[in-house]
Design a protein around this motif. Structure first.
Motif, short mmCIF file in Angstrom:
data_model
loop_
_atom_site.label_atom_id
_atom_site.label_comp_id
_atom_site.label_asym_id
_atom_site.label_seq_id
_atom_site.Cartn_x
_atom_site.Cartn_y
_atom_site.Cartn_z
N GLU A 114 -49.01 5.37 -29.41
CA GLU A 114 -48.12 4.49 -28.64
C GLU A 114 -47.25 5.29 -27.69
OE1 GLU A 114 -46.34 1.04 -27.24
OE2 GLU A 114 -48.13 1.32 -28.49
N PHE A 115 -46.70 6.41 -28.16
CA PHE A 115 -45.86 7.20 -27.26
C PHE A 115 -46.69 7.85 -26.16
CE2 PHE A 115 -43.64 11.08 -25.96
CZ PHE A 115 -42.43 10.55 -25.59
N ALA A 116 -47.91 8.27 -26.46
CA ALA A 116 -48.78 8.83 -25.42
C ALA A 116 -49.05 7.79 -24.33
CB ALA A 116 -50.08 9.33 -26.02
N ASP A 117 -49.30 6.55 -24.73
CA ASP A 117 -49.53 5.49 -23.74
C ASP A 117 -48.26 5.21 -22.92
OD1 ASP A 117 -52.06 5.37 -24.75
OD2 ASP A 117 -51.75 3.52 -25.90
N ILE A 118 -47.10 5.19 -23.59
CA ILE A 118 -45.85 4.90 -22.89
C ILE A 118 -45.53 6.01 -21.89
CG2 ILE A 118 -43.35 4.81 -23.24
CD1 ILE A 118 -43.80 3.10 -25.66
N LEU A 136 -38.83 8.73 -27.33
CA LEU A 136 -39.51 8.99 -28.60
C LEU A 136 -38.57 8.60 -29.74
CD1 LEU A 136 -41.97 10.00 -30.10
CD2 LEU A 136 -41.05 12.33 -29.94
N LEU A 137 -38.62 7.32 -30.11
CA LEU A 137 -37.81 6.79 -31.19
C LEU A 137 -38.73 6.47 -32.37
CD1 LEU A 137 -35.68 4.39 -28.96
CD2 LEU A 137 -35.21 6.79 -29.53
N ARG A 138 -38.16 5.89 -33.42
CA ARG A 138 -39.03 5.50 -34.53
C ARG A 138 -40.07 4.48 -34.06
NH1 ARG A 138 -36.51 3.87 -40.28
NH2 ARG A 138 -35.90 6.08 -40.07
N ARG A 139 -39.69 3.63 -33.17
CA ARG A 139 -40.64 2.77 -32.44
C ARG A 139 -40.48 3.09 -30.96
NH1 ARG A 139 -39.03 -3.02 -34.76
NH2 ARG A 139 -37.00 -1.97 -34.74
N PRO A 140 -41.43 3.83 -30.37
CA PRO A 140 -41.27 4.31 -28.98
C PRO A 140 -40.99 3.18 -28.01
CG PRO A 140 -43.16 5.34 -30.03
CD PRO A 140 -42.70 4.25 -30.95
N ALA A 141 -40.21 3.49 -26.99
CA ALA A 141 -39.82 2.52 -25.98
C ALA A 141 -39.84 3.19 -24.62
CB ALA A 141 -38.45 1.93 -26.28
N LEU A 142 -39.79 2.37 -23.58
CA LEU A 142 -39.78 2.84 -22.20
C LEU A 142 -38.57 2.24 -21.50
CD1 LEU A 142 -41.22 4.32 -19.83
CD2 LEU A 142 -42.42 2.18 -19.38
N ALA A 143 -37.70 3.09 -20.97
CA ALA A 143 -36.48 2.65 -20.30
C ALA A 143 -36.63 2.78 -18.80
CB ALA A 143 -35.29 3.45 -20.78
N VAL A 150 -29.36 1.59 -17.41
CA VAL A 150 -30.64 1.05 -17.88
C VAL A 150 -30.71 -0.43 -17.50
CG1 VAL A 150 -32.07 0.60 -19.91
CG2 VAL A 150 -30.73 2.71 -19.77
N VAL A 151 -31.70 -0.77 -16.68
CA VAL A 151 -31.84 -2.15 -16.22
C VAL A 151 -32.90 -2.90 -17.00
CG1 VAL A 151 -31.06 -1.56 -13.90
CG2 VAL A 151 -33.50 -1.47 -14.43
N ALA A 152 -33.80 -2.18 -17.70
CA ALA A 152 -34.84 -2.85 -18.47
C ALA A 152 -35.38 -1.89 -19.52
CB ALA A 152 -35.97 -3.34 -17.57
N VAL A 153 -35.91 -2.46 -20.59
CA VAL A 153 -36.51 -1.69 -21.68
C VAL A 153 -37.80 -2.38 -22.08
CG1 VAL A 153 -36.26 -0.90 -24.06
CG2 VAL A 153 -34.30 -0.82 -22.51
N ARG A 154 -38.84 -1.59 -22.15
CA ARG A 154 -40.14 -2.08 -22.65
C ARG A 154 -40.29 -1.56 -24.08
NH1 ARG A 154 -44.96 0.09 -25.00
NH2 ARG A 154 -46.82 -0.44 -23.80
N ASP A 155 -40.34 -2.47 -25.06
CA ASP A 155 -40.37 -2.07 -26.45
C ASP A 155 -41.79 -1.77 -26.91
OD1 ASP A 155 -41.51 -4.54 -26.60
OD2 ASP A 155 -39.87 -5.49 -27.71
N SER A 156 -41.94 -1.45 -28.19
CA SER A 156 -43.24 -1.10 -28.73
C SER A 156 -44.20 -2.27 -28.77
CB SER A 156 -43.08 -0.52 -30.14
OG SER A 156 -42.44 -1.48 -30.99
N ALA A 157 -43.68 -3.50 -28.71
CA ALA A 157 -44.53 -4.70 -28.68
C ALA A 157 -44.94 -5.07 -27.26
CB ALA A 157 -43.81 -5.87 -29.33
N LYS A 158 -44.69 -4.18 -26.26
CA LYS A 158 -45.02 -4.39 -24.85
C LYS A 158 -44.28 -5.56 -24.26
CE LYS A 158 -49.58 -2.22 -25.05
NZ LYS A 158 -51.01 -2.34 -24.73
N ALA A 159 -43.11 -5.88 -24.81
CA ALA A 159 -42.26 -6.94 -24.27
C ALA A 159 -41.18 -6.29 -23.40
CB ALA A 159 -41.62 -7.75 -25.39
N LEU A 160 -40.90 -6.91 -22.26
CA LEU A 160 -39.94 -6.38 -21.31
C LEU A 160 -38.61 -7.10 -21.47
CD1 LEU A 160 -39.55 -4.41 -18.94
CD2 LEU A 160 -40.17 -6.28 -17.41
N HIS A 161 -37.53 -6.34 -21.65
CA HIS A 161 -36.18 -6.88 -21.79
C HIS A 161 -35.36 -6.39 -20.61
CE1 HIS A 161 -37.15 -7.93 -26.02
NE2 HIS A 161 -37.81 -6.77 -26.00
N VAL A 162 -34.91 -7.32 -19.78
CA VAL A 162 -34.28 -7.00 -18.50
C VAL A 162 -32.79 -7.28 -18.61
CG1 VAL A 162 -34.29 -7.42 -16.02
CG2 VAL A 162 -36.42 -7.59 -17.31
#
Length: 330
Positions: A114-118, A136-143, A150-162
């Motif tokens: 998951e982190f390699a893909d992110i 690189l968190l316990r559940r990787p995320a993309l900021a 930080v204007v948005a975060v993509r979590d490990s479930a591929k959901a975007l939080h803006v």
């Protein structure tokens, strides 16, 4: 669990330790006077723990916590790929230490993939103009960062939080394209079961996809080949029209008669069909040429003189008188 419930569990373990230095009345009064402040501190600690585990942010305070995580993770993301893979391995070892069974191994491998893909998505998003930082968190995320916020975060479930709605539509479209591109880059990677080889191959492909195309090489045309009046290109065409040998090659020709590539008139002479030769061959010196001409000129002049003497009327009349004189004498 709420902050109040969590505070009650903490106080149960804290009171016996505090009783060794303070009386029970003082401890109960301290808790009663500072109950609200204690609940706020516990709530913030719980929020920090959720964010470090990769939970999606929902409030402005949680987005601020992610900004601190970005400041911590950005320098680590700029390290070489080998060091980043070592960090992933250490995180996987922590998960395996808690559960060494098949479920733990599967969870550890899923975290690494998951982190390699992110991280590959972050490389592609930077090409699209977004400041993306993998976490690189316990559940990787993309900021997604804009002006240190930080204007948005993509979590490990591929959901975007803006956090800012004006960036949501475009970012969601770009993120969808990037995720599809990463899925194409994953195809055909050999030894995908090994995380180090999979991550190296995926990140290398992502960087190759974002590299700018190499510009076409441009060659400067020499000054004598730019089609100027009287230049070499025009002279070579004249030479090709008169000399059959020059039509078989594209190299510039040099006229033997004038020793110059600009002597177009000499190439049109009908005295010889071999008046031109390729320019790459070394030309003879002027002294040797003049010597050759001096050697051949007497022979040519004698032959021409002989032909002219045999055909002249004066020579014919003198020969006739000499023949009649020989006849009368006989």
């Amino acid at each position: 669990m709420t902050a109040a419930e969590a505070l009650d569990k903490i106080l149960v373990r804290w009171k016996p330790k505090a009783a060794a230095r303070h009386s029970p009345e003082y401890i109960e009064g301290f808790i009663r006077r500072n109950r609200d402040a204690l609940e706020r501190a516990v709530a913030r600690a719980m929020m920090l723990r959720r964010m470090k585990r990769g939970a999606p942010p929902k409030t402005p305070d949680e987005f601020e916590v992610y900004a601190k995580l970005v400041a911590r993770e950005r320098p680590k993301d700029q390290e070489p790929d080998a060091d980043v893979i070592k960090r992933i391995m250490r995180r996987m070892d922590k998960l395996l230490a808690r559960d060494k069974g098949p479920a733990g191994q599967e969870a550890a491998l899923a975290l690494g993939v998951e982190f390699a893909d992110i991280r590959a998505e972050a490389i592609l998003l930077r090409r699209a103009g977004w400041d993306a930082v993998p976490l690189l968190l316990r559940r990787p995320a993309l900021a997604i960062v804009r002006e240190n916020a930080v204007v948005a975060v993509r979590d490990s479930a591929k959901a975007l939080h803006v956090n800012l709605p004006e960036f949501g539509e475009k970012l969601n479209a770009d993120l969808g394209q990037v995720q599809g591109h990463v899925a194409q880059l994953r195809d055909g990677i050999a030894d995908a079961a090994r995380l180090d080889r999979y991550a190296n191959a995926l990140w290398t492909r992502a960087r190759a996809a974002t590299a700018p195309a190499s510009p076409a090489r441009e060659f400067e045309t020499p000054a004598d080949l730019r089609g100027s009046p009287g230049g070499l290109r025009r002279t070579s065409r004249r030479c090709a029209s008169s000399c059959p040998k020059s039509q078989a090659t594209s190299r510039p020709r040099i006229c033997k008669r004038s020793r110059s590539t600009r002597a177009g008139a000499a190439c049109r002479s009908k005295t010889s069909r071999r008046c031109c030769r390729p320019a790459s061959r070394p030309s003879r010196s002027a002294s040797s040429t003049s010597t050759t001409r001096r050697r051949r000129s007497p022979r040519r002049s004698s032959r021409r003189c002989a032909r002219s003497c045999r055909s002249s009327p004066a020579t014919t009349a003198s020969s006739a008188r000499s023949s009649r004189a020989r006849g009368s004498a006989g």
